[in-house]
Motif scaffolding. Structure first.
Motif, short mmCIF file in Angstrom:
data_model
loop_
_atom_site.label_atom_id
_atom_site.label_comp_id
_atom_site.label_asym_id
_atom_site.label_seq_id
_atom_site.Cartn_x
_atom_site.Cartn_y
_atom_site.Cartn_z
N THR A 196 0.83 -1.21 0.00
CA THR A 196 0.00 0.00 0.00
C THR A 196 0.86 1.26 0.00
O THR A 196 0.59 2.22 -0.72
CB THR A 196 -0.92 0.00 1.24
OG1 THR A 196 -1.72 -1.18 1.24
CG2 THR A 196 -1.82 1.22 1.23
N THR A 197 1.92 1.22 0.83
CA THR A 197 2.83 2.38 0.89
C THR A 197 3.53 2.58 -0.45
O THR A 197 3.66 3.72 -0.93
CB THR A 197 3.88 2.17 1.99
OG1 THR A 197 3.22 2.00 3.25
CG2 THR A 197 4.82 3.36 2.08
N THR A 239 1.15 4.06 -2.90
CA THR A 239 0.91 5.47 -2.58
C THR A 239 2.04 6.35 -3.10
O THR A 239 1.82 7.47 -3.58
CB THR A 239 0.77 5.66 -1.06
OG1 THR A 239 -0.31 4.83 -0.60
CG2 THR A 239 0.47 7.11 -0.72
N GLN A 281 2.29 5.86 -7.40
CA GLN A 281 1.18 6.33 -8.22
C GLN A 281 1.34 7.78 -8.68
O GLN A 281 1.18 8.06 -9.87
CB GLN A 281 -0.14 6.15 -7.47
CG GLN A 281 -1.36 6.41 -8.35
CD GLN A 281 -2.65 6.05 -7.63
OE1 GLN A 281 -2.65 5.81 -6.44
NE2 GLN A 281 -3.74 6.02 -8.37
#
Length: 236
Positions: free
Chosen positions: A211-212, A215, A218
């Motif tokens: 997820t990091t 983030t 992206q």
């Protein structure tokens, strides 16, 4: 959790700590009540403070009253005066106060005494982290986890850390709750000032890393795509 295994995966039996009962110290808060005759409120005296959870002004006979241990190790109680309690366990202090009241005022008193300022802290992957009172003798890690709502889905139940002792030189006890034998591990008996930390399991850590990464990457991809579009348009 609590699977049957061959042995402890946490603290070995030979290294298991000896159970230590808490001994009363100056500044401790003692909550005292007489179970034999609740119509006599031990806290009905100017020296008593309002009990935790009790009504203000006179307290509650059901709840008892709070008394602070002074720097000299004594506690001031109605009728019997100052009683030395420093260094005594909760039960030893209750027995001593019971005998004194029996000699001077009450017939066959049954004194209940709690030390209400003791606390433990639980952090990490627990549903209700925070500080909890340590009132009952031999409170276990499992009982505390139950009070705190249980572990989250991200918790690593195989490595529960109990940070204990002098903050400058603490010891760390590790409990494996995936092993049913951990229920009898003496390290799981909580002590005043314990800090319990429950880390994430490896799946939760990997998910957080992904997820990091997403983030972070992206916005970079958006910028790169924008540059490519501008370059393509400029060629035409």
């Amino acid at each position: 959790m609590f699977q049957q295994k061959q042995g402890f995966d946490s603290v070995s039996a030979q290294n298991a700590p000896t159970l230590v009962r808490y001994h009363i110290q100056p500044q401790d808060i003692l909550q005292i009540r007489n179970l034999q005759n609740i119509s006599y409120i031990i806290g009905d005296a100017p020296s008593a403070t309002t009990s935790t959870g009790g009504s203000s002004g006179g307290g509650s006979s059901l709840q008892g009253q709070d008394f602070q241990v002074e720097e000299d190790g004594s506690v001031a109680l109605p009728v019997i005066g100052r009683v030395q309690v420093e260094g005594l366990t909760r039960q030893e202090a209750a027995n001593k106060i019971e005998e004194l009241y029996k000699k001077t005022l009450l017939k066959d008193p049954i004194i209940e005494l709690k030390i209400v300022n003791l606390k433990i802290t639980i952090l990490g992957e627990i549903k209700a982290p925070g500080n909890y009172q340590l009132i009952k003798d031999k409170t276990t890690l499992i009982e505390l986890i139950g009070q705190a709502g249980g572990l989250t889905d991200k918790a690593n139940e195989k490595n529960i850390e109990i940070i204990r002792g002098d903050p400058a030189h603490p010891t760390v006890k590790r409990i494996d709750l995936s092993n049913i034998r951990s229920l009898s591990d003496p390290a799981g008996i909580l002590q005043n000032g314990d800090i319990i930390y429950i880390a994430q399991n490896k799946h939760a850590i990997q998910f957080d890393k992904i997820t990091t990464f997403s983030t972070i990457i992206q916005p970079a991809l958006i910028v790169l795509n924008t540059i490519l579009i501008i370059l393509t348009l400029s060629r035409h």
